[in-house]
Design a protein around this motif. Structure first.
Motif, PDB file in Angstrom:
ATOM      1  N   THR A 164       8.707  11.754  18.050  1.00 42.96           N
ATOM      2  CA  THR A 164       9.367  12.220  16.832  1.00 42.96           C
ATOM      3  C   THR A 164       8.409  13.068  15.993  1.00 42.96           C
ATOM      4  OG1 THR A 164       8.871  10.016  15.928  1.00 42.96           O
ATOM      5  CG2 THR A 164      11.124  10.422  16.659  1.00 42.96           C
ATOM      6  N   ALA A 165       7.356  12.434  15.447  1.00 42.39           N
ATOM      7  CA  ALA A 165       6.438  13.151  14.553  1.00 42.39           C
ATOM      8  C   ALA A 165       5.735  14.313  15.248  1.00 42.39           C
ATOM      9  CB  ALA A 165       5.409  12.175  13.977  1.00 42.39           C
ATOM     10  N   TYR A 166       5.272  14.075  16.485  1.00 41.95           N
ATOM     11  CA  TYR A 166       4.586  15.156  17.194  1.00 41.95           C
ATOM     12  C   TYR A 166       5.560  16.234  17.635  1.00 41.95           C
ATOM     13  CZ  TYR A 166       1.368  17.495  20.405  1.00 41.95           C
ATOM     14  OH  TYR A 166       0.585  18.438  21.031  1.00 41.95           O
ATOM     15  N   LEU A 167       6.772  15.826  18.020  1.00 47.76           N
ATOM     16  CA  LEU A 167       7.796  16.803  18.385  1.00 47.76           C
ATOM     17  C   LEU A 167       8.057  17.776  17.240  1.00 47.76           C
ATOM     18  CD1 LEU A 167       9.995  17.730  20.442  1.00 47.76           C
ATOM     19  CD2 LEU A 167      11.551  16.156  19.269  1.00 47.76           C
ATOM     20  N   PHE A 223      12.461  26.901  25.564  1.00 51.07           N
ATOM     21  CA  PHE A 223      11.434  27.933  25.397  1.00 51.07           C
ATOM     22  C   PHE A 223      11.531  28.569  24.014  1.00 51.07           C
ATOM     23  CE2 PHE A 223      10.265  32.433  25.554  1.00 51.07           C
ATOM     24  CZ  PHE A 223       8.940  32.339  25.966  1.00 51.07           C
ATOM     25  N   ASP A 224      12.743  28.880  23.602  1.00 48.30           N
ATOM     26  CA  ASP A 224      12.942  29.540  22.310  1.00 48.30           C
ATOM     27  C   ASP A 224      12.477  28.673  21.140  1.00 48.30           C
ATOM     28  OD1 ASP A 224      14.018  31.729  23.616  1.00 48.30           O
ATOM     29  OD2 ASP A 224      16.104  31.134  23.279  1.00 48.30           O
ATOM     30  N   MET A 225      12.573  27.342  21.288  1.00 45.02           N
ATOM     31  CA  MET A 225      12.141  26.457  20.197  1.00 45.02           C
ATOM     32  C   MET A 225      10.669  26.074  20.299  1.00 45.02           C
ATOM     33  SD  MET A 225      13.789  22.687  21.094  1.00 45.02           S
ATOM     34  CE  MET A 225      15.427  23.193  21.600  1.00 45.02           C
ATOM     35  N   GLY A 226       9.984  26.536  21.362  1.00 38.96           N
ATOM     36  CA  GLY A 226       8.556  26.269  21.505  1.00 38.96           C
ATOM     37  C   GLY A 226       8.218  25.016  22.280  1.00 38.96           C
ATOM     38  N   LEU A 227       9.209  24.401  22.908  1.00 42.22           N
ATOM     39  CA  LEU A 227       8.975  23.177  23.661  1.00 42.22           C
ATOM     40  C   LEU A 227       8.430  23.460  25.053  1.00 42.22           C
ATOM     41  CD1 LEU A 227       9.365  20.102  23.270  1.00 42.22           C
ATOM     42  CD2 LEU A 227      11.654  20.353  24.254  1.00 42.22           C
ATOM     43  N   VAL A 228       8.621  24.698  25.522  1.00 42.48           N
ATOM     44  CA  VAL A 228       8.222  25.116  26.864  1.00 42.48           C
ATOM     45  C   VAL A 228       7.386  26.391  26.768  1.00 42.48           C
ATOM     46  CG1 VAL A 228       9.138  26.072  29.023  1.00 42.48           C
ATOM     47  CG2 VAL A 228      10.195  24.048  28.021  1.00 42.48           C
ATOM     48  N   ASN A 229       6.355  26.500  27.616  1.00 40.93           N
ATOM     49  CA  ASN A 229       5.502  27.694  27.616  1.00 40.93           C
ATOM     50  C   ASN A 229       6.064  28.834  28.443  1.00 40.93           C
ATOM     51  OD1 ASN A 229       3.430  25.189  27.431  1.00 40.93           O
ATOM     52  ND2 ASN A 229       2.636  26.935  26.301  1.00 40.93           N
ATOM     53  N   LYS A 230       6.749  28.496  29.558  1.00 39.78           N
ATOM     54  CA  LYS A 230       7.236  29.536  30.458  1.00 39.78           C
ATOM     55  C   LYS A 230       8.439  29.011  31.237  1.00 39.78           C
ATOM     56  CE  LYS A 230       6.669  33.620  32.565  1.00 39.78           C
ATOM     57  NZ  LYS A 230       5.514  33.986  33.419  1.00 39.78           N
ATOM     58  N   VAL A 231       9.447  29.871  31.384  1.00 37.47           N
ATOM     59  CA  VAL A 231      10.610  29.556  32.200  1.00 37.47           C
ATOM     60  C   VAL A 231      10.657  30.567  33.348  1.00 37.47           C
ATOM     61  CG1 VAL A 231      13.125  29.362  32.289  1.00 37.47           C
ATOM     62  CG2 VAL A 231      11.888  28.655  30.223  1.00 37.47           C
ATOM     63  N   VAL A 232      10.845  30.067  34.554  1.00 34.74           N
ATOM     64  CA  VAL A 232      10.875  30.945  35.727  1.00 34.74           C
ATOM     65  C   VAL A 232      12.058  30.571  36.613  1.00 34.74           C
ATOM     66  CG1 VAL A 232       8.371  31.307  35.720  1.00 34.74           C
ATOM     67  CG2 VAL A 232       9.346  29.419  37.046  1.00 34.74           C
ATOM     68  N   LYS A 273      13.304  20.561  11.232  1.00 37.24           N
ATOM     69  CA  LYS A 273      14.766  20.613  11.330  1.00 37.24           C
ATOM     70  C   LYS A 273      15.237  20.467  12.773  1.00 37.24           C
ATOM     71  CE  LYS A 273      16.220  21.446   7.038  1.00 37.24           C
ATOM     72  NZ  LYS A 273      17.225  20.614   6.340  1.00 37.24           N
ATOM     73  N   LYS A 274      14.578  21.179  13.683  1.00 35.73           N
ATOM     74  CA  LYS A 274      14.990  21.131  15.084  1.00 35.73           C
ATOM     75  C   LYS A 274      14.714  19.754  15.680  1.00 35.73           C
ATOM     76  CE  LYS A 274      17.018  23.572  18.221  1.00 35.73           C
ATOM     77  NZ  LYS A 274      18.328  24.205  17.974  1.00 35.73           N
ATOM     78  N   ALA A 275      13.588  19.144  15.326  1.00 34.85           N
ATOM     79  CA  ALA A 275      13.264  17.821  15.845  1.00 34.85           C
ATOM     80  C   ALA A 275      14.299  16.793  15.401  1.00 34.85           C
ATOM     81  CB  ALA A 275      11.872  17.397  15.388  1.00 34.85           C
ATOM     82  N   ARG A 276      14.731  16.905  14.144  1.00 42.65           N
ATOM     83  CA  ARG A 276      15.764  15.977  13.655  1.00 42.65           C
ATOM     84  C   ARG A 276      17.085  16.207  14.391  1.00 42.65           C
ATOM     85  NH1 ARG A 276      14.519  13.712   8.174  1.00 42.65           N
ATOM     86  NH2 ARG A 276      12.358  14.301   7.753  1.00 42.65           N
ATOM     87  N   GLU A 277      17.406  17.461  14.652  1.00 42.14           N
ATOM     88  CA  GLU A 277      18.611  17.766  15.421  1.00 42.14           C
ATOM     89  C   GLU A 277      18.547  17.130  16.801  1.00 42.14           C
ATOM     90  OE1 GLU A 277      20.093  21.514  17.992  1.00 42.14           O
ATOM     91  OE2 GLU A 277      19.596  22.013  15.921  1.00 42.14           O
ATOM     92  N   ILE A 278      17.404  17.267  17.460  1.00 40.43           N
ATOM     93  CA  ILE A 278      17.239  16.738  18.813  1.00 40.43           C
ATOM     94  C   ILE A 278      17.487  15.229  18.846  1.00 40.43           C
ATOM     95  CG2 ILE A 278      15.508  16.272  20.603  1.00 40.43           C
ATOM     96  CD1 ILE A 278      14.337  19.075  19.909  1.00 40.43           C
ATOM     97  N   TRP A 279      16.981  14.520  17.844  1.00 46.50           N
ATOM     98  CA  TRP A 279      17.114  13.067  17.823  1.00 46.50           C
ATOM     99  C   TRP A 279      18.442  12.595  17.250  1.00 46.50           C
ATOM    100  CZ3 TRP A 279      14.661   9.143  20.057  1.00 46.50           C
ATOM    101  CH2 TRP A 279      13.431   9.403  20.656  1.00 46.50           C
ATOM    102  N   PHE A 280      18.956  13.277  16.237  1.00 48.17           N
ATOM    103  CA  PHE A 280      20.166  12.791  15.569  1.00 48.17           C
ATOM    104  C   PHE A 280      21.443  13.131  16.337  1.00 48.17           C
ATOM    105  CE2 PHE A 280      17.936  13.155  11.159  1.00 48.17           C
ATOM    106  CZ  PHE A 280      17.124  12.076  11.481  1.00 48.17           C
ATOM    107  N   LEU A 281      21.421  14.197  17.147  1.00 48.35           N
ATOM    108  CA  LEU A 281      22.607  14.591  17.900  1.00 48.35           C
ATOM    109  C   LEU A 281      22.526  14.270  19.394  1.00 48.35           C
ATOM    110  CD1 LEU A 281      22.824  16.307  15.218  1.00 48.35           C
ATOM    111  CD2 LEU A 281      24.154  17.914  16.563  1.00 48.35           C
TER     112      LEU A 281
END
Length: 265
Positions: free
Chosen positions: A150-153, A178-187, A160-168
């Motif tokens: 939670t906190a590190y996410l 990738f767009d939210m910064g959770l991933v470095n590269k998509v292939v 805001k995005k972290a709360r969305e991920i957990w609350f929904l």
């Protein structure tokens, strides 16, 4: 514990330690034994002088990891087993994953859900197939990660995005992650192994001491979250013993929607 495991594959090849959860029949969900083996594997990997990199993966084509095995959660009076604050050493493994001196890369080919999403978040880098899916399920099944998940996410994707991920508890495709910064590269899916190998090759050309210092420096900035997590997991222990939490586990295993409201205080 040797490198001959039941739930985990351990391999050192081309200057890379490869640690793989080997439970594809349950989408690489982890149980007590899985975590014990992962702790040992990451401790061994930290001492592997030939490697600068650890690739953390899940076996098969469907999942990186989908969190705790909910069938196991029904055992031991609603807990997973005899280890750790909540029945298995989740805090101990998260510490081993975060603190290992090597650069860690999560190779995500499919589902990274629940605890698996937390594991990918904790890795230094995440490389994903375009078929990968990320997300949380905790509040759906009577669970939560009150620290790194939670906190590190929120450090990574924003509050805001972290709360969305957990609350929904929605699921996010690789490009969204990738767009939210959770991933470095998509292939493309078929290029995932080659892309991971290329990143490993480049990292292996670097000074291992400099990499370790850089990693320790990054970690120091968010070290207070460790304390938040240890405090929060004590609360989760008591929560797991409630009928509200057990309803989530029962509903998941019975493939029905949980009825949490009847337990609301």
């Amino acid at each position: 514990m040797s490198t001959s495991y039941k739930d985990v594959l351990y391999e050192v090849r081309d200057g890379v330690v490869r640690i793989t959860i080997n439970r594809p029949e349950v989408y690489n969900a982890f149980r007590l034994q899985t975590l014990e083996e992962l702790i040992d594997a990451f401790q061994q990997a930290g001492e592997e002088k030939s490697a600068n990199v650890i690739v953390f993966a899940g076996a098969g084509d469907k999942a990186f990891c989908t969190g705790g095995d909910q069938k196991e959660h029904l055992s031991e009076d609603g807990l997973y087993g005899p280890r750790g604050t909540v029945g298995m050493p989740i805090e101990e493994f998260q510490t081993a994953l975060r603190d290992v001196r090597k650069v860690t890369i999560a190779k995500v080919q499919g589902f990274a859900i629940g605890g698996g999403n937390v594991f990918a978040t904790l890795c230094d880098l995440t490389i994903a197939s375009e078929k990968a899916t990320f997300g949380q399920v905790g509040p759906k099944v009577g669970s939560v990660d009150p620290g790194w998940g939670t906190a590190y996410l929120s450090r990574i994707v924003g509050e805001k995005k972290a709360r969305e991920i957990w609350f929904l508890c929605r699921r996010y495709k690789a490009q969204e992650a990738f767009d939210m910064g959770l991933v470095n590269k998509v292939v493309p899916h078929e290029q995932l192994d080659a892309e991971v190998d290329q990143w490993c090759k480049e990292i292996n050309e670097m000074s291992p001491t400099a990499l370790t210092i850089a990693k320790r420096s990054f970690n120091a900035d968010s070290e207070n979250i460790r304390g938040i997590g240890f405090l929060g997991i004590q609360t989760v222990k008591h929560y797991y013993q409630t009928e509200e939490s057990r309803e989530g586990v029962r509903a998941f295993n019975e493939k029905r929607k949980p009825d949490f409201k009847k337990y609301a205080g």
